[in-house]
Write an enzyme that holds these catalytic residues in place. Structure first.
Site, PDB file in Angstrom:
ATOM      1  N   GLY A 120      23.301  29.906   3.910  1.00  0.00           N
ATOM      2  CA  GLY A 120      24.229  31.052   4.239  1.00  0.00           C
ATOM      3  C   GLY A 120      23.867  32.181   3.154  1.00  0.00           C
ATOM      4  CD  GLU A 145      23.075  26.674   7.881  1.00  0.00           C
ATOM      5  OE1 GLU A 145      21.733  27.191   8.065  1.00  0.00           O
ATOM      6  OE2 GLU A 145      23.285  27.671   7.217  1.00  0.00           O
ATOM      7  CG  MET A 332      -4.111   4.774  -0.249  1.00  0.00           C
ATOM      8  SD  MET A 332      -2.405   6.350   0.511  1.00  0.00           S
ATOM      9  CE  MET A 332      -1.078   5.936  -0.529  1.00  0.00           C
ATOM     10  CG  ASP A 351     -14.952   5.082  -4.572  1.00  0.00           C
ATOM     11  OD1 ASP A 351     -15.816   4.106  -4.529  1.00  0.00           O
ATOM     12  OD2 ASP A 351     -13.737   5.097  -4.004  1.00  0.00           O
ATOM     13  CB  VAL A 408     -10.266  -0.030  -6.293  1.00  0.00           C
ATOM     14  CG1 VAL A 408     -10.437   1.080  -6.734  1.00  0.00           C
ATOM     15  CG2 VAL A 408      -9.287  -0.852  -7.305  1.00  0.00           C
ATOM     16  CD  GLU A 410      -2.647  -3.617  -2.449  1.00  0.00           C
ATOM     17  OE1 GLU A 410      -3.222  -3.271  -3.383  1.00  0.00           O
ATOM     18  OE2 GLU A 410      -1.587  -3.866  -2.484  1.00  0.00           O
ATOM     19  CE  LYS A 415      -4.935  -2.627  -5.821  1.00  0.00           C
ATOM     20  NZ  LYS A 415      -5.316  -1.972  -5.959  1.00  0.00           N
ATOM     21  CB  SER A 437       1.232  -1.079  -0.798  1.00  0.00           C
ATOM     22  OG  SER A 437      -0.255  -1.250  -0.126  1.00  0.00           O
TER      23      SER A 437
HETATM   24  P1  NAD Z   1      -9.380   2.845   0.587  1.00  0.00           P
HETATM   25  O1  NAD Z   1     -10.072   1.596   1.300  1.00  0.00           O
HETATM   26  O2  NAD Z   1      -9.646   3.814   1.712  1.00  0.00           O
HETATM   27  O3  NAD Z   1      -9.925   3.214  -0.107  1.00  0.00           O
HETATM   28  C1  NAD Z   1     -10.515   2.684  -1.439  1.00  0.00           C
HETATM   29  C2  NAD Z   1     -11.057   3.298  -2.455  1.00  0.00           C
HETATM   30  O4  NAD Z   1     -11.465   2.487  -3.741  1.00  0.00           O
HETATM   31  C3  NAD Z   1     -13.079   2.966  -1.588  1.00  0.00           C
HETATM   32  O5  NAD Z   1     -13.529   4.564  -2.202  1.00  0.00           O
HETATM   33  C4  NAD Z   1     -13.586   2.681  -2.279  1.00  0.00           C
HETATM   34  O6  NAD Z   1     -14.721   2.877  -2.529  1.00  0.00           O
HETATM   35  C5  NAD Z   1     -13.197   2.303  -3.593  1.00  0.00           C
HETATM   36  N1  NAD Z   1     -13.160   1.085  -4.599  1.00  0.00           N
HETATM   37  C6  NAD Z   1     -14.025  -0.090  -4.675  1.00  0.00           C
HETATM   38  N2  NAD Z   1     -13.362  -0.317  -5.358  1.00  0.00           N
HETATM   39  C7  NAD Z   1     -14.037  -0.224  -6.510  1.00  0.00           C
HETATM   40  C8  NAD Z   1     -14.690   0.384  -7.183  1.00  0.00           C
HETATM   41  N3  NAD Z   1     -14.645  -0.845  -8.539  1.00  0.00           N
HETATM   42  N4  NAD Z   1     -14.177   1.470  -8.289  1.00  0.00           N
HETATM   43  C9  NAD Z   1     -13.756   2.043  -8.311  1.00  0.00           C
HETATM   44  N5  NAD Z   1     -13.443   2.772  -6.719  1.00  0.00           N
HETATM   45  C10 NAD Z   1     -13.479   1.317  -5.757  1.00  0.00           C
HETATM   46  O7  NAD Z   1      -7.845   2.224   0.566  1.00  0.00           O
HETATM   47  P2  NAD Z   1      -6.669   3.149   0.272  1.00  0.00           P
HETATM   48  O8  NAD Z   1      -6.673   3.367   1.812  1.00  0.00           O
HETATM   49  O9  NAD Z   1      -6.915   4.048   0.047  1.00  0.00           O
HETATM   50  O10 NAD Z   1      -5.883   2.316  -0.358  1.00  0.00           O
HETATM   51  C11 NAD Z   1      -6.389   2.116  -1.670  1.00  0.00           C
HETATM   52  C12 NAD Z   1      -5.248   1.548  -2.562  1.00  0.00           C
HETATM   53  O11 NAD Z   1      -3.456   2.000  -2.478  1.00  0.00           O
HETATM   54  C13 NAD Z   1      -4.556  -0.197  -2.048  1.00  0.00           C
HETATM   55  O12 NAD Z   1      -4.466  -0.543  -3.746  1.00  0.00           O
HETATM   56  C14 NAD Z   1      -3.854  -0.206  -1.033  1.00  0.00           C
HETATM   57  O13 NAD Z   1      -2.702  -1.290  -1.445  1.00  0.00           O
HETATM   58  C15 NAD Z   1      -2.177   1.088  -1.359  1.00  0.00           C
HETATM   59  N6  NAD Z   1      -1.324   1.808  -0.373  1.00  0.00           N
HETATM   60  C16 NAD Z   1      -2.398   2.025   0.620  1.00  0.00           C
HETATM   61  C17 NAD Z   1      -1.353   2.404   1.381  1.00  0.00           C
HETATM   62  C18 NAD Z   1      -2.018   2.892   2.989  1.00  0.00           C
HETATM   63  O14 NAD Z   1      -0.936   3.490   3.427  1.00  0.00           O
HETATM   64  N7  NAD Z   1      -3.212   3.020   3.204  1.00  0.00           N
HETATM   65  C19 NAD Z   1      -0.308   3.418   0.851  1.00  0.00           C
HETATM   66  C20 NAD Z   1       0.161   2.790  -0.405  1.00  0.00           C
HETATM   67  C21 NAD Z   1      -0.564   2.256  -0.958  1.00  0.00           C
END
Ligand code: NAD
Length: 730
Positions: A120, A145, A332, A351, A408, A410, A415, A437
């Protein structure tokens, strides 16, 4: 007048300052509509006024459009009786009438837009004879809208196509697209773009130039619609093609878009005054549709409320993140670092190697460079944002961070390791978040020395495009940690929802039912093309099989087989288990990521994916022909599975507030926006009718459709998720 102040200068130019008292932004409520009518009368009858400039008294911009809280009275009211319909029309037509009176007051009127003018607000400007906008790439102009299930009701659907032609106006009207001032000028929506602070002066200069015209183009005898009206070759193409494209894009799910196209088509065939009445009638029809009610509620009201921290635990002091760490610089992590840098947060991106950390920072740079090349950001701002990100392997740099998010691999062990390393340097009050995730937060928190500060902060991919963040409370997470995390999410300009720990949390858990139902259909002999076509017809962004390919079939298999390990084979037995077992361990088809899933993905760039021909051999289709009853049944199955799961999440306390559930669904996994979200869908259908339909589906297709007790109780009590249930009985 309360909302408009008039100052007349020595040349007889009235500066009309629009300034709604007590609000940070101008919106148009009933009082403003009345006063716009008064303003028109004053401009017409006050001999001391030779012309006028309408400007805003707010630093926040010109006007954000209708005050939806007051306009929502008739929203979703359904078919009205003639007397109520007339009343609704008269009420909503007030704005259109007042703006038309300003347009025809006999004196030239200019709009001086410093900042945002949408809905509006932009319609006020369109009714002026001249429009000046301040040059700022952040400023948005347009008729938004349609984004929330509505259409323009202040003449916008009639003036815009008369100004720039139906072909150019259609995407702006149908998609609710906004333009930056320079784009608006290039498209002919505004006459002049000047430096910020100079709009009133520029508008006055036009008024005093001697060429100021007090007659709108469409009120001139020789007026022709740019590009031609509906019955010209152009118009024919526009409306025939336009209807087809609209159908292809929206499958008839959105009354707003259909009504906009009808209003433009019909309106362009008659003089403007009749056209405005046509718009008004379609506006009432749109407003009273259930879709408008659900969309206004979720995409406007709830989203705004959550964006302002509605989910914050009471009594927790506001916090501000100054420094934040991100562990893992992958897809991510880099996306999260980018969002933080944009918000001005000092970011430490860690990293395992300097190379990997640098790669993450390079991704941040790419995103910033793209924004600069698209004119959305200055090079200096991008440089300053990038300078906030330090890529490193050194955890000591995390010292002093208010929040750290790990992204990092999954993997529980990895973690746990990075959590311990980060916590070793963090202050006790700092938040430790995980972007996992799938891994339950309470379990991950066991690796933390202070689980009350440990929390799930689930971003969506790609982070720069996805506006939602799902915050997951672990069993021991403190309210202060939740509050701080919400503050952080608001700071990076995303919408937070808060949920409790559960397998798949809220969003993934509900979304997976969509994929699951698609695989049930495939295993049940429905032809795959039919499944995905119907999937799109529900209003979901893509069909369940193609979305499963995007998610990755091996991930789906991992989740299903993990669930089988945790809960026993019986918990997962069925077509989905069988389909995934065939596709992943037996055939090695992992989805888009290895070019082989339910679809084949040719390696050549730009080549379209195709359903894999081998599917028929492994899952012989028995239902290959579509018919309306079948389509309706498949649609219901796909949508109701998700809605049922959302209701179960409410029953189990995974989500406490329906707003979290509905906003999270649309923003998180693209749940059909026309519904207003899965819980709004249940309310829209009527809880009792929904329960009855689920009972029927459960009898036919299995217990996955069995409605939870919560819904039966709600049906019995006549309750809906948002107040009283709609009247429709079973
Ligand atoms: P990715 O593989 O692209 O990145 C992971 C990064 O973590 C890499 O660069 C790796 O070198 C680094 N890494 C591994 N071990 C490490 C350590 N000990 N110290 C520091 N860095 C380390 O993965 P991503 O897709 O970015 O996913 C990362 C997290 O996010 C996971 O837990 C995933 O489940 C979650 N996630 C992913 C998505 C998606 O769509 N890809 C969505 C939501 C959540």
């Amino acid at each position: 007048m309360e909302n408009f102040k008039i100052d007349i200068d020595a040349d007889g130019i009235a500066l009309v300052t629009f300034d709604v008292p007590g609000k940070s932004m101008n919106t148009i409520g009933p009082k403003v509509m009345d006063e716009l009518g008064e303003l028109a009368e004053r401009l017409k009858t006050d001999a001391a006024i030779k012309g006028a400039v309408i400007a805003s008294g707010k630093a926040s911009g010109f006007c954000a459009g209708a005050d939806l809280e007051t306009a929502a009275g008739f929203a979703g009211a359904g078919e009205l009786d003639p007397a109520t319909r007339k009343q609704a029309f008269d009420e909503v037509f007030k704005l259109s009438k007042a703006l038309r009176a300003i347009e025809t007051c006999g004196k030239p009127v200019a709009a001086a837009m410093e900042g945002l003018a949408v809905g509006g607000g932009f319609e006020i400007a369109l009714a002026c004879h001249y429009r000046v906008a301040a040059d700022d790439s952040k400023v948005q102009l347009g008729l938004v809208e349609a984004k929330i299930g509505l259409m323009p009701g202040g003449g916008g659907s009639q003036r815009l196509p008369r100004l720039i032609g139906a072909m150019a106006a259609a995407p702006l009207l149908l998609q609710g697209k906004t333009l930056r001032p320079s784009e608006a000028k290039a498209q002919g929506l505004v006459h002049e773009v000047v430096a910020p602070g100079g709009t009133v002066e520029a508008a006055k200069a036009w008024l005093k130039s001697g060429s100021a015209d007090a007659v709108a183009p469409w009120d001139k005898r020789d007026f022709k619609i740019p590009g031609g009206g509906p019955f010209t070759p152009n118009g024919f193409q526009m409306f025939v093609m336009g209807s087809a494209i609209l159908r292809k894009d929206t499958y008839g799910n959105y009354p707003a878009q259909i009504n906009i196209l009808k209003a433009v088509y019909e309106g362009l065939q008659v003089p403007i005054d009749a056209a405005l009445r046509i718009e008004g009638r379609y506006f009432v029809r749109t407003l009273t549709s259930p879709q408008a009610k659900g969309m206004i509620r979720t995409l406007f009201g709830s989203m705004q409320a959550l964006g302002k921290g509605a989910a914050r635990p009471a009594g927790e002091a506001a916090s501000q993140v100054k420094k934040a760490g991100v562990l893992g610089a992958g897809m991510m992590g880099a996306g999260i670092a980018h969002a933080q840098a944009l918000a001005g947060i000092e970011t430490v991106l860690i990293d395992v190697s300097q190379e990997a950390a640098d790669k993450g920072k390079a991704h941040v740079k790419d995103l910033l460079d793209k924004a600069v090349s698209r004119g959305r950001m200055t090079a200096e701002k991008a440089e300053a944002a990038l300078a906030l990100v330090s890529a490193t392997t050194d955890y000591a740099l995390l010292k002093g961070a208010d929040i750290v998010i790990e992204a990092v691999f999954e993997d529980r062990k990895v973690k746990a390791e990075v959590t311990a390393k980060a916590e070793a340097v963090l202050a006790d009050t700092a938040v430790m978040g995980s972007n996992t995730s799938t891994l339950p937060i309470t379990g991950l928190a066991e690796a933390s020395v202070r689980p009350e500060s440990f929390i799930g902060i689930h971003f969506f991919s790609p982070v720069d495009k996805m506006g939602l963040v799902e915050i997951i409370r672990g069993r021991k997470t403190s309210p202060a940690t939740v509050a701080k995390t919400i503050d952080y999410v608001m700071r990076i300009k995303k919408t937070p929802i808060v949920v409790n720990d559960s397998r798949g949390f809220y969003t993934s858990r509900c979304f997976m039912t969509f994929l699951d139902e698609g695989m049930h259909m495939l295993g049940g002999g429905i032809a795959p093309a039919l499944i995905d076509n119907v999937g799109r017809m529900t209003g979901m962004p893509r069909g369940p099989l193609e979305m499963a390919d995007d998610v990755a079939l091996d991930l789906c298999w991992k989740i299903v087989s993990q669930t089988a390990k945790d809960l026993g084979e019986a918990a997962v037995a069925g077509p989905t288990y069988d389909v995934l077992k065939t596709m992943v361990p037996e055939l090695g088809r992992l989805g888009r990521k290895n070019g082989k899933g339910f679809y084949d993905y040719p390696a050549e760039k730009g080549a379209a994916k195709r359903l894999w021909a081998g599917l028929a051999e492994h899952f012989p289709p028995t239902v290959t022909r579509s018919n309306p009853a079948l389509v309706a049944e498949l649609k219901t199955r796909l949508l109701y599975r998700q809605a049922l799961e959302a209701a179960r999440c409410v029953e189990e306390g995974v989500v406490a507030d329906p707003r979290d559930a509905d906003v999270g669904a649309i923003l998180g996994w693209g749940f059909a926006p026309w519904t207003g979200g899965p819980l709004s869908l249940i309310d829209q259908v009527g809880v009792a009718a929904f329960v009855a339909e689920c009972d029927r589906l459960a009898a036919e297709h299995g217990p996955r459709f069995a409605p939870p007790k919560l819904l039966r109780d709600m049906a019995a009590e006549g309750r809906g998720f948002y107040g009283k249930a709609s009247a429709r009985a079973a």
